[in-house]
Scaffold this active site. Structure first.
Site, short mmCIF file in Angstrom:
data_model
loop_
_atom_site.label_atom_id
_atom_site.label_comp_id
_atom_site.label_asym_id
_atom_site.label_seq_id
_atom_site.Cartn_x
_atom_site.Cartn_y
_atom_site.Cartn_z
N ASP A 38 1.05 -0.97 0.47
CA ASP A 38 -0.16 0.18 0.28
C ASP A 38 1.16 1.34 0.15
O ASP A 38 1.75 1.58 1.35
CB ASP A 38 -0.83 0.18 1.12
CG ASP A 38 -1.98 1.14 0.87
OD1 ASP A 38 -1.64 2.15 0.26
OD2 ASP A 38 -2.78 0.26 1.38
N SER A 80 -7.03 4.43 -2.31
CA SER A 80 -7.11 2.88 -1.98
C SER A 80 -8.58 2.26 -2.10
O SER A 80 -7.89 1.04 -3.06
CB SER A 80 -6.83 2.77 -0.23
OG SER A 80 -5.06 3.18 -0.18
N THR A 133 -8.12 -1.19 1.02
CA THR A 133 -8.05 -2.33 -0.17
C THR A 133 -8.03 -3.82 0.14
O THR A 133 -8.85 -4.41 -0.57
CB THR A 133 -6.47 -2.54 0.07
OG1 THR A 133 -5.30 -0.84 -0.57
CG2 THR A 133 -5.39 -3.21 -1.71
N GLU A 248 -1.62 -7.73 1.67
CA GLU A 248 -1.32 -6.21 1.95
C GLU A 248 0.06 -5.73 2.85
O GLU A 248 -0.85 -5.96 4.13
CB GLU A 248 -2.23 -5.81 1.79
CG GLU A 248 -1.82 -3.77 1.91
CD GLU A 248 -3.33 -3.25 2.28
OE1 GLU A 248 -3.95 -1.69 1.36
OE2 GLU A 248 -3.90 -3.31 3.40
N ASP A 253 2.60 2.21 3.72
CA ASP A 253 1.27 3.82 2.85
C ASP A 253 1.31 4.85 3.49
O ASP A 253 1.68 5.79 4.37
CB ASP A 253 -0.53 3.25 2.60
CG ASP A 253 -1.52 4.44 2.63
OD1 ASP A 253 -0.43 5.56 1.67
OD2 ASP A 253 -1.64 4.62 3.36
N HIS A 257 2.86 8.40 4.35
CA HIS A 257 2.11 9.41 4.92
C HIS A 257 2.57 10.24 6.24
O HIS A 257 2.37 11.62 5.52
CB HIS A 257 0.93 8.46 5.80
CG HIS A 257 -0.24 8.32 4.53
ND1 HIS A 257 -0.95 9.91 3.74
CD2 HIS A 257 -1.36 7.61 3.58
CE1 HIS A 257 -1.50 9.71 2.86
NE2 HIS A 257 -1.70 7.57 3.56
N ASP A 295 -1.38 -0.40 -4.90
CA ASP A 295 -2.38 0.40 -4.84
C ASP A 295 -2.26 2.10 -5.39
O ASP A 295 -3.09 2.25 -6.99
CB ASP A 295 -3.72 0.41 -4.18
CG ASP A 295 -2.64 1.15 -2.87
OD1 ASP A 295 -1.84 1.66 -2.09
OD2 ASP A 295 -3.72 1.04 -1.24
N HIS A 296 -0.95 2.74 -5.38
CA HIS A 296 -0.88 4.11 -4.96
C HIS A 296 0.23 4.09 -4.86
O HIS A 296 1.05 3.32 -4.13
CB HIS A 296 -2.20 4.76 -4.92
CG HIS A 296 -2.66 4.81 -3.35
ND1 HIS A 296 -1.29 5.44 -3.15
CD2 HIS A 296 -3.73 4.49 -3.01
CE1 HIS A 296 -1.92 5.25 -1.05
NE2 HIS A 296 -3.09 4.25 -1.23
#
Length: 365
Positions: A38, A80, A133, A248, A253, A257, A295-296
């Site tokens: 993620d 997500s 996700t 995952e 992620d 962040h 996912d990104h």
């Protein structure tokens, strides 16, 4: 004469074994291990390579590499939920929507299709099991935060393995009118409250809910958790009809962040161990395909020199972040095992579903 000789030489080159490139053969795919980092863009993967001293990482082992575009139906920067939906169902949707197209229709996910074919399925995460996700693989909701609806959908579209955090969503009256853990146990599931209990589970179906909310990051629980939960899950999912499992690395992620390079490297180490274990499994289990992607991208991660004069020797590199949010950058796709060659090139994130469906679902009785 010269033209004739030139034509002869060209023909010899074109039809020689060195120039005659045959397309790879399709290999029968029985199992798919789909790993999602993620928020893991190329910057995060590159930072992990740097951290590892450029020794072999899981990314170096990939047999084929591609690039996936991540934009959603209504935004060039996805979240997500939309990207998870694209990969799980093959359909672009609006940011925030989960397992549902913008018009409200509910396409079946690759996990639901696999289950309908008699295969075993699993969802394993390092955050909480109803997050955006993982939720895209069994739920259909207008909003990613509608946890009451998402847990209801899990009860309707159950996977054989569900592991991560999120116990409260199955027991708290705020989200459910009954104790869903007790209900699952009465219907044949083994419930595990800790990873250690999960490792001892003798057979599927199993639900492992290791914390009330999101399971802690690798800096707190260590970097073996995801690999160990996945490895035991694979042993429980094995069978004649095959399986589909989504795994995952959720906290990559979260670290991006937070613009926290130390935590990011902990999360990348954990994910690397898990991916390597999946590749090892493919080496010893014919017909297993491993697909690794994100996912990104989160954080706009880049590696910058401490000195702009590149004619000098090593001056140090720092991990830098351009944002505390997501970016619109495409993400890498790494494939290994049976028919892995199909995942090379530039593609839409929806193509991941289409390719997995073609290999795992289509044509099976």
């Amino acid at each position: 004469m010269k033209r004739t000789l030139a034509a002869l030489v060209l023909a010899m080159l074109v039809f020689s074994p060195a120039f005659a490139q045959k397309a790879p053969k399709n290999e029968k795919v029985k199992n798919i291990i789909f790993l999602i980092g993620d928020g893991m863009g190329l910057g995060a993967a590159s930072a992990w390579m740097l951290e590892n001293g450029y020794q072999q990482t899981c990314f170096d082992r990939a047999q084929f590499v591609g690039i996936a575009k991540t934009y959603s139906a209504n935004n060039r920067v996805t979240d997500s939920a939309a990207s998870g939906t694209a990969m799980a169902t093959g359909e672009k949707t609006n940011n925030g929507m989960l397992g549902m197209k913008p018009d409200g229709s509910e396409p079946a996910s690759i996990a639901e299709l696999a289950k309908a074919k008699g295969m075993k399925t699993g969802v394993i995460v390092t955050s909480y099991v109803l997050d955006a996700t993982p939720g895209a693989f069994f739920a259909h909701a207008k909003g990613r935060g509608e946890n009451k609806d998402i847990v209801h959908d899990f009860m309707q579209n159950r996977t054989d393995i569900l592991a991560g955090g999120g116990r409260k969503y199955f027991t708290d009256p705020k989200y459910t009118d009954e104790n869903l853990i007790e209900k699952l146990c009465s219907e044949g599931y083994t419930y595990c409250a800790t990873p250690e209990e999960f490792y001892a589970a003798p057979a599927a179906p199993v639900i492992g809910l290791f914390s009330d909310g999101s399971y802690p990051g690798a800096a707190e629980h260590g970097t073996d958790y995801l690999r160990d939960v996945m490895t035991h899950s694979l042993s429980l999912l094995e069978g004649k009809k095959g399986f589909f499992v989504m795994v995952e690395g959720s906290h990559i992620d979260h670290a991006a962040h937070a613009n926290n390079p130390q935590d990011l490297m902990f999360e990348m180490e954990e994910f690397d161990k898990c991916v390597n274990a999946a590749f090892d499994y493919a080496d010893t289990h014919k017909g297993t395909l491993v697909v690794v992607t994100a996912d990104h991208e989160t954080g706009g991660v880049s590696l910058l020199s401490n000195n702009k004069d590149y004619t000098q020797g090593e001056s140090g590199i720092d991990i830098k972040f351009a944002t505390t949010g997501h970016s619109g950058a495409p993400v890498m796709v790494y494939a290994y095992g049976a028919s892995a060659w199909k995942f090379s090139g530039v593609m839409e994130n929806t193509d991941l579903f289409k390719k997995m469906k073609e290999l795992l679902i289509d044509g099976k009785k």
